[in-house]
Design an enzyme around this catalytic site. Structure first.
Site, short mmCIF file in Angstrom:
data_model
loop_
_atom_site.label_atom_id
_atom_site.label_comp_id
_atom_site.label_asym_id
_atom_site.label_seq_id
_atom_site.Cartn_x
_atom_site.Cartn_y
_atom_site.Cartn_z
N HIS A 37 48.62 70.97 -85.24
CA HIS A 37 48.65 72.42 -85.37
C HIS A 37 49.46 72.75 -86.61
CE1 HIS A 37 47.39 74.47 -81.36
NE2 HIS A 37 46.41 73.86 -81.97
N ASP B 100 52.31 70.29 -82.83
CA ASP B 100 52.41 71.54 -83.59
C ASP B 100 53.63 71.40 -84.50
OD1 ASP B 100 53.38 74.26 -84.20
OD2 ASP B 100 51.83 74.95 -82.84
N LYS C 31 55.81 71.06 -76.60
CA LYS C 31 56.71 72.03 -77.23
C LYS C 31 58.13 71.69 -76.81
CE LYS C 31 56.86 77.01 -78.10
NZ LYS C 31 56.08 78.25 -78.04
N TRP D 89 47.64 74.08 -74.12
CA TRP D 89 49.07 74.36 -74.24
C TRP D 89 49.45 75.30 -73.11
CZ3 TRP D 89 51.40 79.23 -75.04
CH2 TRP D 89 52.80 79.16 -75.02
N ASP E 22 55.76 79.92 -85.75
CA ASP E 22 54.40 80.26 -86.20
C ASP E 22 54.34 81.13 -87.45
OD1 ASP E 22 52.87 79.13 -83.83
OD2 ASP E 22 54.29 80.45 -82.83
N ASP F 230 47.59 77.26 -86.81
CA ASP F 230 48.22 77.98 -85.69
C ASP F 230 49.42 78.77 -86.20
OD1 ASP F 230 49.00 78.97 -83.28
OD2 ASP F 230 49.83 77.09 -82.51
N HIS G 176 56.98 72.80 -83.14
CA HIS G 176 57.39 72.55 -81.76
C HIS G 176 58.43 71.47 -81.59
CE1 HIS G 176 53.78 74.66 -79.65
NE2 HIS G 176 54.43 75.43 -80.49
N ASP H 151 61.34 80.75 -84.64
CA ASP H 151 59.90 81.04 -84.56
C ASP H 151 59.10 79.84 -85.04
OD1 ASP H 151 57.53 82.68 -84.26
OD2 ASP H 151 57.43 82.57 -86.43
N GLU I 163 49.14 69.73 -75.91
CA GLU I 163 50.11 70.13 -76.93
C GLU I 163 51.52 70.30 -76.33
OE1 GLU I 163 49.19 73.91 -78.70
OE2 GLU I 163 50.86 73.82 -80.12
C1 RNT Z 1 52.25 77.99 -78.59
C2 RNT Z 1 51.31 76.98 -79.10
C3 RNT Z 1 49.85 77.32 -78.98
C4 RNT Z 1 49.57 78.75 -79.37
C5 RNT Z 1 48.12 79.07 -79.58
C6 RNT Z 1 47.86 80.51 -79.45
O1 RNT Z 1 53.53 77.72 -78.87
O2 RNT Z 1 51.60 76.63 -80.42
O3 RNT Z 1 49.10 76.42 -79.70
O4 RNT Z 1 50.23 79.12 -80.52
O5 RNT Z 1 47.33 78.28 -78.81
ZN ZN Z 2 50.25 75.30 -81.44
#
Ligand code: RNT
Ligand code: ZN
Length: 422
Positions: free
Chosen positions: A285, A258, A227, A183, A295, A325, A261, A293, A225
């Site tokens: 993920h 993810d 986003k 990523w 995460d 993640d 994302h 946000d 990955e």
């Molecule tokens: C960032 C991605 C990535 C990170 C990690 C730390 O937006 O999701 O995967 O969160 O690799």
């Molecule tokens: Zn991620």
């Protein structure tokens, strides 16, 4: 507990569902525990004042962040003692540990992960890996593998190639593949005049990375990955979903989605059956987006259940990889691990208790009311009793019994980490 389980087992059996088989299968689904919740994504490189950077940010100042590899491994071990079925741990390159002088990321070697590999072998855990393109002076321009500065771009290519060597070394040591994820934070806060050149350079960079003939692609399993936006890259992200979907497909490498994302109201479960007929493998993920946000700590919600239901209904377990993640610095970090990872395993179990055959029969007969009724009634089946039995069989606390244990660890160990180690 046993009585409650026996009653639950009978209830599920009336729908043709074997709870014992579901528990066994749910426990065997690999879920990779990310190390970066333990330290708010800071890493061990020890650059003063460093935060995660690259548009990812752990907010909060709960005391007791892990500051060293030993502290992190202690936190992970405690979390794993409260989570059923964890057999994989996921590292980033900036969790390298240096016996001698520190080296920059393009000079990393497997030796810098020796402590992790020894620890993993002792605990019979497999490691996964990530190249780390954020939180570094050469990422400050906002561009890494897609940079127009050839020196910067080459540095990151070297880093990625080094990271693949490390992943391969981990795979050899553990006797099973290591998943490595890429990523990058590359993108722009506001309207770029040129969206094309960074994407052209990014493809060239990856081609240079994946051209490494010393890497065995059955050992080192690569994923890219995408986003949609990040903090500071609101308008343009070079590695978008479209870019990586096409890149992964054309280069025959894995695709990572993810959960956080995509557009703020967009979910990923519907995308799984869109990708997997064409893509080799999917890395999911597991995360929880909340407004801007991506995460937040994962909880047992519809989005999580839906992705596992899709994989179960499509029998796609062997082509889907699950990696956690999430990161939150505002609460007990070990608890964050346990909450999010128990929720993930719960969702796997929930999906394996799905009456898929009955749902399909009703749907094929045009009886959509029966299908929807059954789907909704499944939510209040005695699922908790089956989950408790899964925990018992994995020798971890059932129900809420883990909460006191987690608080004890916080008081005894985490709360003692007062002096900053940097
Ligand atoms: C960032 C991605 C990535 C990170 C990690 C730390 O937006 O999701 O995967 O969160 O690799
Ligand atoms: Zn991620």
């Amino acid at each position: 507990m046993d009585q409650a389980y026996q009653l639950a087992k009978q209830r599920y059996a009336t729908w043709g569902i074997d709870t014992d088989a579901a528990i066994l299968q749910a426990l065997n689904i690999p879920v990779s525990l990310h190390c970066w919740q333990a330290d708010d994504n800071v890493g061990f490189e020890r650059r003063a004042g460093e935060v995660a950077g690259g548009g990812i940010l752990a907010t909060g100042n709960h005391p007791g962040r892990a500051r060293t590899g030993d502290e992190m491994r202690a936190d992970l071990a405690t979390a794993m003692s409260l989570i059923p079925g964890i057999t994989r741990v996921n590292l980033h390159s900036y969790y390298a540990e240096f016996a001698g002088p520190a080296v920059d990321r393009d000079q990393l070697t497997p030796a810098h992960f020796e402590k992790w590999m020894v620890w993993a072998a002792e605990r019979k855990i497999a490691l996964d890996f990530n190249a780390s393109f954020h939180a570094h002076p050469l990422a400050e321009s906002g561009y890494t593998l897609s940079s127009a500065d050839e020196k910067v771009r080459q540095f990151w290519i070297r880093h990625a190639r080094a990271a693949r060597q490390i992943a391969q070394a981990m795979a050899i040591r553990q006797g099973s593949p290591c998943h490595i994820n890429f990523w990058i934070p590359d993108g722009a806060k506001d309207l770029p005049s040129d969206r094309w050149s960074p994407r052209t350079r990014l493809a060239q960079s990856y081609d240079a990375i994946f051209a490494d003939e010393s890497i065995d692609s059955t050992r080192c399993l690569d994923f890219v990955e995408s986003k949609l936006f990040g903090i500071g890259s609101e308008e343009y992200v070079v590695g978008s979903a479209e870019f990586y979907t096409n890149y992964a497909l054309s280069r025959k490498i894995g695709l990572c989605m993810d959960m956080g994302h995509y557009h703020p109201t967009e979910t990923i479960h519907d995308k799984i059956s869109g990708h997997l007929p064409f893509q080799r493998k999917l890395l999911l993920h597991v995360s929880r987006p909340l407004r801007w946000d991506s995460d937040h700590v994962v909880i047992f919600n519809d989005d999580l259940r839906s992705i596992f239901l899709e994989v179960a209904r499509g029998q796609a377990w062997d082509r889907t990889v699950f990696a956690l993640d999430f990161f939150d610095a505002s609460l007990n970090r070990v608890a964050a691990y346990v909450i999010g990872t128990r929720a993930t395993r719960k969702a796997a179990l929930y999906a394996l208790l799905d009456p898929t055959a009955q749902l399909r029969a009703a749907e094929q007969a045009g009886n959509h009311a029966r299908k929807l009724a059954l789907m909704d009634e499944m939510k209040t089946m005695p699922f908790g009793a089956v989950w408790d039995m899964l925990c018992a069989r994995a020798s971890v606390p059932a129900g809420t019994d883990w909460i006191d244990k987690m608080e004890q660890y916080e008081q005894l160990i985490v709360a003692q980490r007062t002096a900053p180690a940097r």
